[in-house]
Design an enzyme around this catalytic site. Structure first.
Site, PDB file in Angstrom:
ATOM      1  N   HIS A 143      -8.191  22.305 -77.292  1.00  0.00           N
ATOM      2  CA  HIS A 143      -6.978  21.857 -76.595  1.00  0.00           C
ATOM      3  C   HIS A 143      -7.192  20.479 -75.968  1.00  0.00           C
ATOM      4  O   HIS A 143      -6.379  19.562 -76.162  1.00  0.00           O
ATOM      5  CB  HIS A 143      -6.624  22.908 -75.537  1.00  0.00           C
ATOM      6  CG  HIS A 143      -5.483  22.541 -74.641  1.00  0.00           C
ATOM      7  ND1 HIS A 143      -4.233  23.112 -74.742  1.00  0.00           N
ATOM      8  CD2 HIS A 143      -5.400  21.668 -73.604  1.00  0.00           C
ATOM      9  CE1 HIS A 143      -3.434  22.601 -73.815  1.00  0.00           C
ATOM     10  NE2 HIS A 143      -4.116  21.720 -73.102  1.00  0.00           N
ATOM     11  N   GLU A 144      -8.286  20.329 -75.224  1.00  0.00           N
ATOM     12  CA  GLU A 144      -8.501  19.068 -74.494  1.00  0.00           C
ATOM     13  C   GLU A 144      -8.716  17.893 -75.440  1.00  0.00           C
ATOM     14  O   GLU A 144      -8.326  16.768 -75.139  1.00  0.00           O
ATOM     15  CB  GLU A 144      -9.683  19.193 -73.528  1.00  0.00           C
ATOM     16  CG  GLU A 144      -9.527  20.255 -72.450  1.00  0.00           C
ATOM     17  CD  GLU A 144      -8.273  20.085 -71.602  1.00  0.00           C
ATOM     18  OE1 GLU A 144      -7.759  18.955 -71.512  1.00  0.00           O
ATOM     19  OE2 GLU A 144      -7.794  21.093 -71.056  1.00  0.00           O
TER      20      GLU A 144
ATOM     21  N   HIS B 220      -5.562  16.315 -76.312  1.00  0.00           N
ATOM     22  CA  HIS B 220      -5.159  15.261 -75.365  1.00  0.00           C
ATOM     23  C   HIS B 220      -5.933  13.971 -75.642  1.00  0.00           C
ATOM     24  O   HIS B 220      -5.376  12.878 -75.559  1.00  0.00           O
ATOM     25  CB  HIS B 220      -5.425  15.699 -73.923  1.00  0.00           C
ATOM     26  CG  HIS B 220      -4.531  16.794 -73.437  1.00  0.00           C
ATOM     27  ND1 HIS B 220      -3.162  16.771 -73.579  1.00  0.00           N
ATOM     28  CD2 HIS B 220      -4.820  17.961 -72.787  1.00  0.00           C
ATOM     29  CE1 HIS B 220      -2.646  17.866 -73.032  1.00  0.00           C
ATOM     30  NE2 HIS B 220      -3.631  18.609 -72.552  1.00  0.00           N
TER      31      HIS B 220
HETATM   32 ZN   LIG Z   1      -3.598  20.417 -71.684  1.00  0.00          ZN
END
Ligand SMILES: [Zn+2]
Length: 456
Positions: free
Chosen positions: A263-264, A267
């Site tokens: 997930h990170e 980003h």
């Molecule tokens: Zn996030």
């Protein structure tokens, strides 16, 4: 900030055989951090909005270029990854000591390589209408084995220190303390060449936040370009292996499959949450992730759901709650879409702000051969990546015996005798081979020099 967990009974096709787990509501600190950063310095708002416009424009231009190009498929690129671990001895002991850290690092790399290349077995349970949207980024994350000064590293460095992530309100000093040796953390390796991951204790004083990821563009827009990279809580680091001492303890429920980093890194590669940029609980149907093939979504999905799951923004097949950029938790994540992958790939394409990360595969090679032979050979491979034909140049052609090119399973796909060298250059043609990464072994009388090349 919310700080509570929900125990959820899980069922449905997306869940497979899981039964129940406690679920974090605020998995990721990006929205909270953004809000704090912008309120602490309102002048950042303009730079931040420009960043949103610019990153979308770059991705759109990249998409047009890809659709116009005869060569749509790109080869796998190698990204060197450096883990910086800053924990107290007590915290290190909780995750199995240094041996536990090393196990987590290996499993963590395996998870991101699996998820980013769509090799995760649980893609089988992506709901049928979403299956055609499954994206594959074609990227190979490998541990760095050379420091910026050329000396050896395991790809992991550990500082035994009581560094607590000191919160969002003190931006930027609080958020970057992990990333500065002078503040008790560890400096990044050159973040134009390495992907830096910091493993710290975020969780103890920051509710349930398990990670924060900044893209180079986002960090620059907020005035802190050195902050590019990912902060990961030590309780969501790597993938749990049940029953293995040092490897099964101390994982947060719902975050034990290594997908917090999946997930990170989304980003890091300029993705936003699938519902947009608003904080959890305050979403609407206007705010969006600016990705064309993800359904509109009002807010975070903080627990696993059964397909189809609709909300105020999307009826029919409903929202894509199993997307890595939602909040459903490790057991329920399944995919990035093709649109998300295009956005991410634009950042590592030529001209993208993370392009440099793909240009240094040599940083993943152990410098054991970096000795007099490495220096004498003065070896260069170009172009790399290649579309088929590439040249190897040497500082000293007379001592070259043979060049062998191996695929990643160790099979030799090409061999050139040193006598066939043209002066100090050898030409290799891989046109009849599959796209991917190859090992180039150059055997000199004095020893062997090894390089990697990417065939696109
Ligand atoms: Zn996030």
């Amino acid at each position: 900030m919310r700080k509570f967990s929900l125990a959820l009974a899980l069922s449905g096709m997306v869940m497979g055989g899981n039964t129940a787990f406690a679920q974090h509501t605020e998995r990721c600190g990006n929205d909270i951090f953004l809000k704090a950063a912008l309120s602490s310095n309102p002048s950042l708002e303009v730079a931040y909005k420009q960043y949103l416009v610019d990153s979308k424009a770059k991705a759109d231009a990249f998409e047009r270029e890809m659709s116009n190009s005869a060569q749509k498929a790109t080869g796998t690129v190698i990204i060197p990854v450096m883990f910086h671990v800053i924990l107290t001895q007590e915290e290190i002991d909780k995750i199995g000591g240094i041996a536990g850290i090393n196990k987590r690092v290996i499993s963590q790399l395996d998870v991101i390589n699996t998820d980013y290349n769509a090799r995760n077995a649980d893609t089988a349970t992506i709901p049928t209408p979403f299956k055609p949207l499954l994206g594959n980024m074609n990227v190979n994350f490998q541990l760095a084995h050379r420091k910026p000064d050329g000396t050896v590293t395991s790809g992991v460095e550990v500082r035994v220190a009581p560094l607590l992530f000191s919160g969002y309100s003190s931006y930027p000093s609080g958020s970057d303390s992990a990333k500065k040796t002078s503040k008790g953390g560890l400096d990044p390796y050159d973040n134009t060449k390495y992907l830096n991951i910091w493993v710290v204790n975020i969780n103890s004083d920051n509710g349930n936040v398990l990670g924060i990821g900044y893209s180079p563009d986002f960090a620059a827009a907020l005035g802190a370009p050195d902050n590019a990279g990912v902060l990961l809580d030590f309780s969501a680091f790597g993938k749990r292996t049940p029953g293995v001492p040092g490897f099964s303890e101390f994982y947060e429920s719902g975050a034990d499959k290594g997908r917090t980093l999946t997930h990170e890194l989304g980003h890091f590669f300029t993705l936003w949450h699938i519902w947009g940029n608003t904080a959890v609980g305050s979403g609407n149907c206007t705010d969006d992730d600016d990705i064309g093939d993800t359904p509109k979504q009002k807010d975070a999905t903080t627990s696993c759901q059964t397909f189809p799951y609709t909300d105020a923004c999307t009826a029919g097949n409903g929202i894509m709650f199993m997307n890595y950029m939602d909040y459903v938790g490790d057991a329920c994540y399944r995919l990035f879409t093709k649109g998300q992958v295009t956005r991410m790939a634009s950042t590592i394409s030529n001209g993208g702000t993370a392009y440099g990360l793909t240009q240094h595969p040599e940083l993943t090679m152990y410098p054991t051969a970096v000795s007099s032979i490495e220096e004498k050979a003065n070896l260069n491979i170009f172009p790399n990546p290649t579309t088929g034909v590439f040249d190897i140049s040497f500082g000293n052609a007379r001592s070259l015996k043979e060049v062998r090119v191996l695929n990643m399973t160790g099979q030799m796909v090409s061999k050139v005798n040193g006598a066939q060298a043209n002066g100090n250059t050898v030409r290799i043609d891989l046109n009849n081979n599959a796209k991917g990464i190859y090992i180039v072994q150059c055997q000199f009388e004095e020893g062997t020099v090894v390089r990697k090349i990417t065939l696109q």
